[in-house]
Design an enzyme around this catalytic site. Sequence first.
Site, mmCIF file in Angstrom:
data_model
loop_
_atom_site.group_PDB
_atom_site.id
_atom_site.type_symbol
_atom_site.label_atom_id
_atom_site.label_comp_id
_atom_site.label_asym_id
_atom_site.label_seq_id
_atom_site.Cartn_x
_atom_site.Cartn_y
_atom_site.Cartn_z
ATOM 1 N N THR A 13 82.606 26.694 -0.350
ATOM 2 C CA THR A 13 81.720 26.958 -1.481
ATOM 3 C C THR A 13 81.604 28.445 -1.805
ATOM 4 O O THR A 13 81.933 29.308 -0.995
ATOM 5 C CB THR A 13 80.310 26.404 -1.211
ATOM 6 N N ASP A 14 81.106 28.702 -3.006
ATOM 7 C CA ASP A 14 80.825 30.077 -3.408
ATOM 8 C C ASP A 14 79.361 30.397 -3.102
ATOM 9 O O ASP A 14 78.660 29.594 -2.471
ATOM 10 C CB ASP A 14 81.172 30.288 -4.891
ATOM 11 N N GLN A 15 78.894 31.527 -3.570
ATOM 12 C CA GLN A 15 77.528 31.966 -3.283
ATOM 13 C C GLN A 15 76.475 31.004 -3.835
ATOM 14 O O GLN A 15 75.368 30.923 -3.324
ATOM 15 C CB GLN A 15 77.301 33.370 -3.857
ATOM 16 N N ILE A 18 78.470 25.915 -4.680
ATOM 17 C CA ILE A 18 79.380 25.041 -5.426
ATOM 18 C C ILE A 18 80.800 25.286 -4.915
ATOM 19 O O ILE A 18 81.175 26.415 -4.623
ATOM 20 C CB ILE A 18 79.277 25.338 -6.940
#
Length: 135
Positions: A13-15, A18
């Site tokens: 995931t990103d920050q 997601i």
Amino acid sequence: MVSIQIRIIYGDTDQMGIVYYANYLRFFEAGRSEFMRAKGLRYRDVEARHRVMLPVTEALVSYRAPARYEDLITVETSIAGLRRASARFEYRIHREGELLATGHTTHACVDAEGRVQRMPPELVQVLNAGEALSP
């Protein structure tokens, strides 16, 4: 069609929590590897027995909804077409019935020097088994 399940880990995931967009290609690869296994093949065996490789020459992902940390997603993989020297796989990724992404990859059949080769007949036969191919 072969289905596998993948649990989204934090590193996917990103920050914002997601799934990072490029990771969908990794999910496609996992689905493709399991598709091959379900047909009784492994990539390394294809390379050793037939002396060919199947590098990706085209990839497309259409994003519909985000996957998030801890989601359990299902990757469905099917073979959509086999040509003289290429194969096309199609993918559907969903979570509990909600479609998250669709896409495809196209793979050339090449030798160790990268020269295009005809798909080995045995490989074509095994990949075709039980699949409804597009014309």
